[in-house]
Design a protein around this motif. Structure first.
Motif, PDB file in Angstrom:
ATOM      1  N   ALA A 172       0.827  -1.204   0.000  1.00  0.00           N
ATOM      2  CA  ALA A 172       0.000   0.000   0.000  1.00  0.00           C
ATOM      3  C   ALA A 172       0.864   1.259   0.000  1.00  0.00           C
ATOM      4  CB  ALA A 172      -0.933  -0.013   1.203  1.00  0.00           C
ATOM      5  N   LEU A 173       1.903   1.272   0.833  1.00  0.00           N
ATOM      6  CA  LEU A 173       2.790   2.433   0.886  1.00  0.00           C
ATOM      7  C   LEU A 173       3.584   2.578  -0.402  1.00  0.00           C
ATOM      8  CD1 LEU A 173       4.092   2.144   4.572  1.00  0.00           C
ATOM      9  CD2 LEU A 173       2.476   3.836   3.667  1.00  0.00           C
ATOM     10  N   GLN A 174       4.017   1.470  -0.961  1.00  0.00           N
ATOM     11  CA  GLN A 174       4.746   1.511  -2.226  1.00  0.00           C
ATOM     12  C   GLN A 174       3.870   2.026  -3.358  1.00  0.00           C
ATOM     13  OE1 GLN A 174       6.290  -2.446  -2.834  1.00  0.00           O
ATOM     14  NE2 GLN A 174       7.508  -2.393  -0.938  1.00  0.00           N
ATOM     15  N   GLY A 175       2.571   1.794  -3.254  1.00  0.00           N
ATOM     16  CA  GLY A 175       1.636   2.260  -4.271  1.00  0.00           C
ATOM     17  C   GLY A 175       1.240   3.709  -4.104  1.00  0.00           C
ATOM     18  N   GLY A 176       1.759   4.378  -3.076  1.00  0.00           N
ATOM     19  CA  GLY A 176       1.512   5.804  -2.910  1.00  0.00           C
ATOM     20  C   GLY A 176       0.474   6.168  -1.875  1.00  0.00           C
ATOM     21  N   MET A 177       0.000   5.180  -1.081  1.00  0.00           N
ATOM     22  CA  MET A 177      -0.963   5.531  -0.032  1.00  0.00           C
ATOM     23  C   MET A 177      -0.277   6.411   1.005  1.00  0.00           C
ATOM     24  SD  MET A 177      -3.200   3.079   2.563  1.00  0.00           S
ATOM     25  CE  MET A 177      -4.246   2.397   1.294  1.00  0.00           C
ATOM     26  N   PRO A 178      -0.821   7.590   1.297  1.00  0.00           N
ATOM     27  CA  PRO A 178      -0.209   8.456   2.313  1.00  0.00           C
ATOM     28  C   PRO A 178      -0.099   7.737   3.650  1.00  0.00           C
ATOM     29  CG  PRO A 178      -1.905   9.642   1.081  1.00  0.00           C
ATOM     30  CD  PRO A 178      -2.015   8.209   0.675  1.00  0.00           C
ATOM     31  N   LYS A 179       0.964   8.031   4.374  1.00  0.00           N
ATOM     32  CA  LYS A 179       1.214   7.322   5.631  1.00  0.00           C
ATOM     33  C   LYS A 179       0.076   7.503   6.637  1.00  0.00           C
ATOM     34  CE  LYS A 179       6.250   6.939   5.524  1.00  0.00           C
ATOM     35  NZ  LYS A 179       7.521   7.278   6.204  1.00  0.00           N
ATOM     36  N   TYR A 180      -0.483   8.710   6.689  1.00  0.00           N
ATOM     37  CA  TYR A 180      -1.554   8.932   7.669  1.00  0.00           C
ATOM     38  C   TYR A 180      -2.780   8.096   7.327  1.00  0.00           C
ATOM     39  CZ  TYR A 180      -4.259  12.016   4.567  1.00  0.00           C
ATOM     40  OH  TYR A 180      -5.023  12.523   3.548  1.00  0.00           O
ATOM     41  N   LYS A 181      -3.052   7.907   6.031  1.00  0.00           N
ATOM     42  CA  LYS A 181      -4.163   7.059   5.632  1.00  0.00           C
ATOM     43  C   LYS A 181      -3.854   5.589   5.900  1.00  0.00           C
ATOM     44  CE  LYS A 181      -6.503   9.856   2.152  1.00  0.00           C
ATOM     45  NZ  LYS A 181      -7.093   9.875   0.798  1.00  0.00           N
ATOM     46  N   PHE A 182      -2.603   5.212   5.687  1.00  0.00           N
ATOM     47  CA  PHE A 182      -2.198   3.827   5.936  1.00  0.00           C
ATOM     48  C   PHE A 182      -2.371   3.484   7.414  1.00  0.00           C
ATOM     49  CE2 PHE A 182       1.073   0.791   7.258  1.00  0.00           C
ATOM     50  CZ  PHE A 182       0.815  -0.267   6.392  1.00  0.00           C
ATOM     51  N   VAL A 183      -1.875   4.383   8.286  1.00  0.00           N
ATOM     52  CA  VAL A 183      -1.979   4.138   9.728  1.00  0.00           C
ATOM     53  C   VAL A 183      -3.440   4.126  10.159  1.00  0.00           C
ATOM     54  CG1 VAL A 183      -1.448   5.055  12.022  1.00  0.00           C
ATOM     55  CG2 VAL A 183       0.297   5.087  10.223  1.00  0.00           C
ATOM     56  N   GLY A 184      -4.217   5.101   9.672  1.00  0.00           N
ATOM     57  CA  GLY A 184      -5.636   5.143  10.019  1.00  0.00           C
ATOM     58  C   GLY A 184      -6.388   3.910   9.548  1.00  0.00           C
ATOM     59  N   ASN A 185      -6.053   3.455   8.341  1.00  0.00           N
ATOM     60  CA  ASN A 185      -6.687   2.255   7.786  1.00  0.00           C
ATOM     61  C   ASN A 185      -6.390   1.040   8.656  1.00  0.00           C
ATOM     62  OD1 ASN A 185      -7.424   0.005   6.133  1.00  0.00           O
ATOM     63  ND2 ASN A 185      -7.130   1.220   4.294  1.00  0.00           N
ATOM     64  N   LYS A 186      -5.130   0.892   9.058  1.00  0.00           N
ATOM     65  CA  LYS A 186      -4.731  -0.259   9.874  1.00  0.00           C
ATOM     66  C   LYS A 186      -5.412  -0.232  11.242  1.00  0.00           C
ATOM     67  CE  LYS A 186      -1.661  -2.866   9.032  1.00  0.00           C
ATOM     68  NZ  LYS A 186      -1.654  -4.223   8.450  1.00  0.00           N
ATOM     69  N   ILE A 187      -5.451   0.956  11.869  1.00  0.00           N
ATOM     70  CA  ILE A 187      -6.041   1.056  13.210  1.00  0.00           C
ATOM     71  C   ILE A 187      -7.542   0.773  13.156  1.00  0.00           C
ATOM     72  CG2 ILE A 187      -6.594   2.649  15.091  1.00  0.00           C
ATOM     73  CD1 ILE A 187      -3.903   4.011  14.575  1.00  0.00           C
ATOM     74  N   LEU A 188      -8.230   1.409  12.211  1.00  0.00           N
ATOM     75  CA  LEU A 188      -9.672   1.199  12.101  1.00  0.00           C
ATOM     76  C   LEU A 188     -10.008  -0.252  11.755  1.00  0.00           C
ATOM     77  CD1 LEU A 188     -11.119   4.361  10.306  1.00  0.00           C
ATOM     78  CD2 LEU A 188     -11.621   3.576  12.615  1.00  0.00           C
TER      79      LEU A 188
END
Length: 541
Positions: A172-188
C-alpha cells in the motif's frame, strides 16, 4: 496509471484484449449438443463525482475479455458533478465503439457516496443482474483486476469479493498511499475486526463486487448516504452470515481530490461497529443491523444452564422424578435436561421443538388463545420462563391458569421475566433511549414489560400466593464467554442485587402456588365432612 495494466494482481490486461478476432469455420455436429449454460449478467457500476479527467480512461481499461464469460453492462452515475463527467461518459456511449452496453445517468441532486451506491445496487436488482462490481470514476482502483475478482462470485465461493491493498506487506505504501491514511486504515481495520470478530485485512477499500442475490438479503437502502456506507454494508454481510472473500489488488494514488473528512469518517465507522455490537448485546436496536438469517422464531432463545439464570434455577428447584408442564418450551432445551433427571415433561408451544428433543407429550398450542391446553391435576410444576411478557393479555392468561389449577393446590408455578427496572434500562430511559432489540429486556416480541412489583401483583390478583423471589444477574457469561472479566461482572452483579434487588436484577424469578379456590374449599369441606361423619357413625357402633 501506466504499469497497472500488466500488474501481478491481474491475470490479463486490457491491451491484450484488443486483438483482432479470428473467425473459424464451424460445422453442425450430427450428435445433439448439450444446451449452453446462460452467461451470468455482470453490471460494472462506476460512481463518479467531478471525474471528467479520468472517466474515459477508466472506461477504456475495462477488459473486453469479460464478454467471453458474462453478459456485461456498464453503469455510470454522475452524482451532480460540477464538471463535464456526464458529458464525457455520454460521449463514449455516442461513439458506439465501447464494447459493452453503457448507461450514463446524472443525479440532479448530490446523493453522497453511499446514496449513489444505493441507486446503482437498486438498478442491478431491478434489471436482474447476477453480480455488480463497484468501481470509482477517479481511477483509484484498477479495472484490469475485474476478471480475477469476479471469479469467486461465479463459482459460488463468495457472496461478496473485496479488493484489499493490505494483503501484501508494504504494498500500500509503495503504491503511494499516504502514511496517515495507511496508519488510520490499519487502526480502524484492527478495531472493526476486534468488535465484529472478523479477520479482514482491510475494511476501507472501495473496490467491491457483490452477488445481487446477497444484496437482496440486507437492508442496504437504510444505510447512510455518507462515506461510511461501505462499513455499514460489511457489518450487514457479517450479521447476515454472508461469505466475504478478499483478493489482493494494487494500490494507486494520483492527483485525485479526496472528498473525505478523515476524522469524521473514523468517528462514523467507530459508531457503526459499536452500534452493531450493542445490538447483538440487546442494548440497542437499529433496523439496519436486523438482518440475521431467518429460521425458527424461537431459535434465538438460547438455554442458560451453566450459570445462575431462570433456566438453571428452575432445573434446580424441580429436582427429580416430578411431572412438569413447560409452557412456551421453545426448542425444548430445558425439557431435555429435566428429562435426564428423571422428570416427565409435557411441552406446550406454537412451534415444534427440535427433532433431537423428545417430550413425554408435546402440545402445539398458541398461549394467546382463550383455552388453556391442559388440566393441571397431577402436575408438580408449571414452568413459564420468559413467557408472560410475550402474551397479548397476561391477565386473561393468568385467569385461565388459575381455573386450570383450581383443584390442584399443591402445584408450583415458576415464572421469570425481564426486569424493565434494571439499572441499564433506567439510565437509557433517562437519556431518552427506549430501544427494542432482538432479545433481552426490550425484546421486540415483548408485548408487556414488568418490574418486580407489577409481575407479583399480576399473579397475586389472579389468585396465586408468592412463595419465593430471586433476582437474576445479567447473563455476562453468555455474552463474554468464560472469561475472568465475565465472571467478575457476573459475581459483582450478584452483590449489587443483594443491595438493591429491583434495580440491579436483570431478570425476575418468582415461585407461586395457587390460593385455595372456592371450588376446592367446598369440595375439601364436603370430603372432610363425610370422613368425619363416617368416623362418628363408626364410633357409635
Amino acid at each position: 496509471m501506466a504499469g497497472i495494466a500488466g500488474c501481478e494482481y491481474c491475470p490479463s490486461d486490457y491491451s491484450q484484449t484488443r486483438t483482432k478476432a479470428v473467425v473459424t469455420k464451424t460445422y453442425k455436429s450430427r450428435t445433439k449438443k448439450a444446451p449452453r449454460k446462460r452467461k451470468p449478467k455482470l453490471l460494472i457500476f462506476i460512481v463518479a463525482y467531478n471525474a471528467e479527467k479520468t472517466i474515459e480512461n477508466v472506461l477504456s481499461r475495462i477488459p473486453q475479455s469479460l464478454n467471453d464469460d458474462y453478459i456485461v453492462e456498464v453503469l455510470i452515475i454522475d452524482d451532480a458533478s460540477q464538471d463535464e463527467t456526464f458529458e464525457r461518459g455520454h460521449a463514449t456511449k455516442e461513439k458506439g465503439k465501447f464494447p459493452f452496453t453503457l448507461h450514463v445517468l446524472f443525479n440532479p441532486v448530490n446523493q453522497g457516496y453511499g446514496g449513489n451506491q444505493k441507486i446503482g445496487y437498486h438498478f442491478a436488482i431491478e434489471k436482474k443482474f447476477d453480480f455488480v462490481a463497484l468501481l470509482h470514476g477517479d481511477g483509484q482502483y484498477a479495472p484490469e483486476c475485474l476478471p480475477n475478482l469476479v471469479k469467486p462470485l461465479k463459482r459460488g465461493e463468495a457472496d461478496a469479493v473485496f479488493g484489499s491493498r493490505m494483503m501484501k506487506k508494504g504494498a500500500a505504501l509503495q503504491g503511494g498511499m499516504p502514511k496517515y491514511k495507511f496508519v488510520g486504515n490499519k487502526i480502524l481495520s484492527w478495531f472493526e475486526n476486534k468488535i465484529l470478530r472478523t479477520n479482514f485485512t482491510e475494511f476501507h477499500s472501495g473496490y467491491r463486487l457483490y452477488s445481487v442475490k446477497a444484496l437482496k438479503k440486507i437492508p442496504f437502502q437504510l444505510n447512510t448516504n455518507d462515506f461510511h456506507f461501505d462499513s455499514e454494508i460489511i457489518v450487514q454481510f457479517v450479521i447476515a452470515e454472508l461469505k466475504i472473500k478478499e483478493l489482493e489488488i494494487p494500490t494507486y494514488y494520483g492527483d485525485e481530490i479526496c472528498h473525505v473528512d478523515g476524522l469524521k469518517y473514523a468517528w462514523d465507522v467507530t459508531k457503526t461497529v459499536l452500534k452493531a455490537r450493542a445490538q447483538e448485546l440487546s442494548i440497542f436496536y437499529d433496523r439496519r443491523f436486523d438482518c440475521q438469517p431467518n429460521g425458527n422464531d424461537s431459535a434465538h432463545y438460547e438455554p442458560k444452564l451453566d450459570f445462575l439464570s431462570p433456566h438453571s434455577l428452575a432445573i434446580k428447584i424441580v429436582g427429580k422424578d416430578k411431572r412438569v408442564l413447560d409452557l412456551g418450551c421453545a426448542n425444548g432445551h430445558i425439557a431435555k435436561t429435566l428429562t435426564k433427571q428423571g422428570n416427565q415433561v409435557t411441552g406446550v408451544d406454537t412451534f415444534k421443538p427440535s427433532a433431537n428433543i423428545r417430550f413425554q407429550k408435546f402440545i402445539k398450542h398458541d398461549l394467546n388463545s382463550n383455552v388453556f391446553p391442559v388440566e393441571l391435576k397431577g402436575y408438580d410444576y408449571v414452568l413459564m420462563l420468559d413467557v408472560i411478557e410475550h402474551l397479548l393479555t397476561p391477565e386473561e392468561f393468568v385467569d385461565q391458569l388459575r381455573k386450570a389449577a383450581q383443584m390442584s393446590p399443591n402445584v408450583r408455578l415458576l415464572v421469570s421475566s425481564g426486569n424493565v427496572g434494571f439499572i441499564v434500562a433506567r439510565l437509557m430511559h433517562m437519556v431518552g433511549q427506549f430501544n427494542y432489540g432482538k432479545r433481552g429486556i426490550l425484546d421486540i416480541t415483548h408485548t408487556r414489560l414488568f418490574t418486580f412489583a407489577t409481575l407479583r401483583r399480576l399473579f397475586e390478583q389472579g389468585g396465586f400466593e408468592l412463595i419465593s423471589t430471586t433476582g437474576i444477574p445479567a447473563p455476562f457469561p453468555m455474552v463474554m464467554g468464560k472469561s475472568y472479566l465475565g465472571a467478575f461482572l457476573f459475581n459483582f452483579n450478584k452483590v449489587l442485587i443483594r443491595i438493591w434487588r429491583s434495580a440491579f436484577s436483570y431478570q425476575i424469578f418468582y415461585e407461586f402456588r395457587p390460593s385455595p379456590s372456592l371450588s376446592y374449599l367446598l369440595q375439601d369441606a364436603l370430603v372432610k365432612s363425610k370422613i368425619r361423619s363416617a368416623k362418628k357413625t363408626a364410633s357409635k357402633t
